[in-house]
Design an enzyme around this catalytic site. Structure first.
Site, PDB file in Angstrom:
ATOM      1  N   ASP A  33      29.416  23.654  25.180  1.00  0.00           N
ATOM      2  CA  ASP A  33      28.128  24.446  24.984  1.00  0.00           C
ATOM      3  C   ASP A  33      26.852  23.594  24.796  1.00  0.00           C
ATOM      4  O   ASP A  33      25.801  24.041  25.121  1.00  0.00           O
ATOM      5  CB  ASP A  33      28.403  25.626  24.126  1.00  0.00           C
ATOM      6  N   HIS A  34      26.999  22.431  24.236  1.00  0.00           N
ATOM      7  CA  HIS A  34      25.886  21.674  24.084  1.00  0.00           C
ATOM      8  C   HIS A  34      25.210  20.763  24.835  1.00  0.00           C
ATOM      9  O   HIS A  34      24.213  20.998  25.274  1.00  0.00           O
ATOM     10  CB  HIS A  34      26.261  20.905  22.676  1.00  0.00           C
TER      11      HIS A  34
ATOM     12  N   ASP B 157      31.041  22.002  13.524  1.00  0.00           N
ATOM     13  CA  ASP B 157      29.462  22.352  14.014  1.00  0.00           C
ATOM     14  C   ASP B 157      29.098  23.123  12.541  1.00  0.00           C
ATOM     15  O   ASP B 157      29.799  24.047  12.267  1.00  0.00           O
ATOM     16  CB  ASP B 157      29.292  23.292  15.226  1.00  0.00           C
TER      17      ASP B 157
ATOM     18  N   ARG C 122      16.786  26.145  13.614  1.00  0.00           N
ATOM     19  CA  ARG C 122      15.976  25.024  13.090  1.00  0.00           C
ATOM     20  C   ARG C 122      14.847  24.418  13.703  1.00  0.00           C
ATOM     21  O   ARG C 122      14.853  24.532  14.918  1.00  0.00           O
ATOM     22  CB  ARG C 122      17.256  23.717  13.125  1.00  0.00           C
TER      23      ARG C 122
ATOM     24  N   SER D 233      22.914  19.479  10.841  1.00  0.00           N
ATOM     25  CA  SER D 233      24.068  19.261  11.576  1.00  0.00           C
ATOM     26  C   SER D 233      25.247  18.499  10.856  1.00  0.00           C
ATOM     27  O   SER D 233      24.870  17.708   9.675  1.00  0.00           O
ATOM     28  CB  SER D 233      23.434  18.444  12.768  1.00  0.00           C
TER      29      SER D 233
ATOM     30  N   ARG E 255      27.066  16.707  12.318  1.00  0.00           N
ATOM     31  CA  ARG E 255      27.076  15.575  13.346  1.00  0.00           C
ATOM     32  C   ARG E 255      27.756  14.288  12.611  1.00  0.00           C
ATOM     33  O   ARG E 255      27.023  13.640  11.836  1.00  0.00           O
ATOM     34  CB  ARG E 255      26.444  15.111  14.443  1.00  0.00           C
TER      35      ARG E 255
END
Ligand code: MIC
Ligand code: SF4
Length: 645
Positions: free
Chosen positions: A64-65, A119, A379, A538, A540
């Site tokens: 989806d990203h 996520d 964000r 995030s 990440r």
């Protein structure tokens, strides 16, 4: 003594430690989710663990990203993800099926379960009464291997809701009110648990909007009870059998209380450049708007989109505004196409965007120079939109839709002449699981595809006796992972660490990686010095992997956010904080630093750092768990897992 709902779910999943606030615990993870931008690393790490198949109850891999394809990298990543999912027993959600959090809520989330996702907005699942936590990809890989997830037993803050929202005021305004109260820092190792009679007035998608953006406060997760509304939502998803009733005991005690009377709330917004800069929409009424974007995992349910379609019905988007709409999932988009809403949106002049993260992660739709952009996402960090001077405001779908029509900030409670739409929460969703690829019973024969952009996950080396090097960068407060490891145009390098590492700190100082490499070539270590709330945003783990690749050995900050601190330890970077905050001033870029006997020093809580340039010593805290200490000594979690096997 009565139990909070958090205690009930955590204690039924407890595998290590004792459930006492502030103590390290390990919990069993029932469900996992990954998305493509963090997923490639997570599955490469899972592969490195050598297990034939995932061990947890349910594992889903979403794409989806990174759905915008310029070059071969994203398409190759998708093929890797699809084939590795089939080989390892993971359900694969194809691109176009929707945003992970929205789709997981619709099709898989279950009250009382634990969910770990690579996520930070995984807490969206809290709207269904599950403990849903965001983490780095490596932590998710460990959970897929059946290992426990380590966390600090959180403080539980009660957010007690009373009354009912007025027309034009919605769930987004509730969470913006919570952000106004708690801000974006200082809430590490807390859970927000929602209680009170006001809960019953909120539908599951509204609860999920609230839990989703709790992530911006930095809490571990947010949680709603599972009640009649939950049952009806699951029934409408054809999953009534997944429902169980769950609530805190009436005499449960909490570590804090915030009471909100829903009926008195007004439309709010988060102003540039932080989700914590809250103001009433009315304070900017009349200000011109350039762009409106509706969607993201925060506000893209069917009810949100239908509301927007009905507000726009019969109106044309103002000439000064570009309106983009991204329904959160294929289910939502299909329903909008069948009930006539999609037609209304198109008729109004809206640009229909893919059901994906898209604009939210700066993949496209960057505003113009100093462009004012109203978004329903979560964000608005500086530059995240892809335009450094962009002015992004986070608002509700109602506020966004009105601004698209009027071309200006318009207080939804003012006399704007547009009637409030009937809000519809379907009793039957349009269920179609054909875009999931379910793994074969035995994936042993599946050939895993690896394109040239996909490399092995790099590993750190075991900790040296002493660290010697330089402050390679000194940054201020609230440095987000978007500052450390930008997404947007750079996102396609997520699976290629040597290339992605060139962009570490690009938005702050584009020469950072060069300086790191120069120091590495001279046999010197790199240190990052930062202010408070370092690494917010995030999950990440690239914000740790890439600095590790560049030879960063320690981060010295006023404070470090939870997920990022875990990621640092997972990859062998020492997280340190100042004993005396004033000492932040005693470190400058290029200062030469030495951390002697580092293994021995991190055994205790306090560490002494020598600043050779300024001839002084600084006391630092190394506040980590024993598990994290062994990761640092061994050079990261992957190394120690290998040793243990
Ligand atoms: C985000 O909203 O920042 C992201 C992109 O979804 C990240 C994950 C990532 O960086 O891949 C998150 O929230 O964890
Ligand atoms: Fe995607 Fe944005 Fe949600 Fe992150 S916050 S998961 S980028 S929609």
């Amino acid at each position: 003594m009565g139990k909070t709902l958090t205690e009930k779910i955590l204690s039924s999943h407890l595998r290590e430690g004792v459930l006492e606030t502030g103590k390290p615990i390990g919990i069993l993870i029932d469900q996992t989710l990954t998305q493509d931008a963090t997923g490639t690393m997570a599955y490469l790490q899972f592969e490195a663990m050598g297990l034939p198949r995932v061990q947890n109850e349910l594992a889903v891999s979403y794409v989806d990203h990174n759905t915008i394809q310029v070059g071969f990298e994203n398409a190759d990543d998708h093929r890797y993800l699809q084939t590795v999912a089939a080989a390892k027993g993971v359900i694969f959600s194809r691109p176009g099926n929707g945003i992970c959090h929205q789709v997981h809520l619709e099709r898989f989330g279950k009250p009382g379960k634990t969910l770990l996702g690579s996520d930070s907005h995984t807490p969206t699942g809290g709207g269904l009464g599950m403990i849903a936590i965001g983490a780095g990809g490596l932590d998710v890989a460990v959970a897929m291997a059946g290992g426990p997830f380590h966390l600090i037993a959180p403080k539980v803050i009660e957010i007690r809701l009373h009354g009912k929202l007025r027309n034009w005021v919605s769930a987004k305004d509730v969470i913006l009110t919570v952000l106004e109260r708690y801000g974006v820092k200082g809430n590490v190792n807390c859970i927000f648990e929602y209680t009170g009679e006001g809960v019953a007035s909120l539908e599951v998608p509204e609860r999920s909007t609230i839990c989703n953006m709790g992530a911006e406060c930095g809490v571990t997760t947010s949680l709603f009870p599972s009640d009649e509304k939950t049952r009806l939502f699951l029934k409408a998803q054809g999953r009534e059998a997944d429902w169980t009733e769950l609530a805190a005991d009436a005499d449960a005690t909490y570590d804090g209380l915030f009471e909100i009377d829903l009926s008195t709330l007004e439309p709010k917004m988060a102003c540039p450049h932080s989700p914590g800069n809250i103001a009433p929409v009315s304070s900017l009424a009349g200000k011109s708007v350039d762009q409106v974007l509706i969607g993201s995992c925060t506000n893209s349910s069917y009810a949100d989109m239908k509301k927007v379609a009905d507000i726009l019905d019969g109106h044309t988007v103002a000439p000064n505004v570009s309106l983009g709409i991204a329904p959160g999932s294929r289910e939502v988009l299909l329903m909008l196409s069948q009930d006539g809403s999609l037609g209304k949106l198109i008729q109004s002049g809206a640009r229909i965007l893919e059901s994906a993260c898209g604009f939210c992660i700066g993949n496209h739709q960057s505003p113009g120079t100093e462009g004012v952009s109203l978004r329903t996402s979560n964000r608005n960090f500086e530059g995240r939109s892809g335009t450094k001077t962009g002015q992004v405001y986070l608002v509700s779908p109602e506020t966004a839709a009105l601004a698209a029509i009027t071309g200006r900030f318009t207080d939804p409670l003012s006399d704007h002449g547009i009637s409030y739409p009937k809000v519809v929460h379907p009793t039957q969703f349009l269920i179609d699981d054909t875009m999931f690829v379910f793994p074969p019973e035995d994936g042993a024969e599946v050939q895993i595809f690896r394109g040239p952009n996909i490399g092995d996950p790099p590993k750190n080396t075991p900790l040296k006796e002493s660290l010697e090097g330089y402050v390679t960068i000194k940054v201020g407060d609230k440095i987000t992972t978007d500052h450390i490891m930008p997404a947007g145009a750079r996102l396609k390098y997520r699976s290629n660490i040597p290339v992605y590492s060139k962009y570490v700190f690009e938005p702050v100082d584009e020469h950072f990686s060069e300086r790191c490499t120069e120091n590495q070539d001279r046999g010197k270590d790199n240190f990052i010095v930062a202010g408070s709330s370092y690494g917010q945003g995030s999950s990440r783990e690239h914000a740790a992997i890439c600095p590790m690749y560049l030879g960063v050995k320690a981060v010295i900050a006023l404070s470090i956010e939870r997920i990022h601190q875990n990621n640092l330890c997972n990859f062998g970077i020492i997280p340190l904080t100042f004993v005396d905050e004033a000492d932040y001033q005693k470190l400058d870029q290029n200062d030469e630093l030495v951390l002697e006997n580092v293994k021995q020093q991190i055994e205790g809580k306090e560490v002494v750092l020598k600043n050779k340039t300024k001839s002084l010593e600084i006391r630092l805290l190394c506040d980590i768990t024993d598990e994290q200490r062994s990761m640092l000594i061994g050079g990261g979690l992957l190394n120690i897992l290998k040793e243990r096997n």
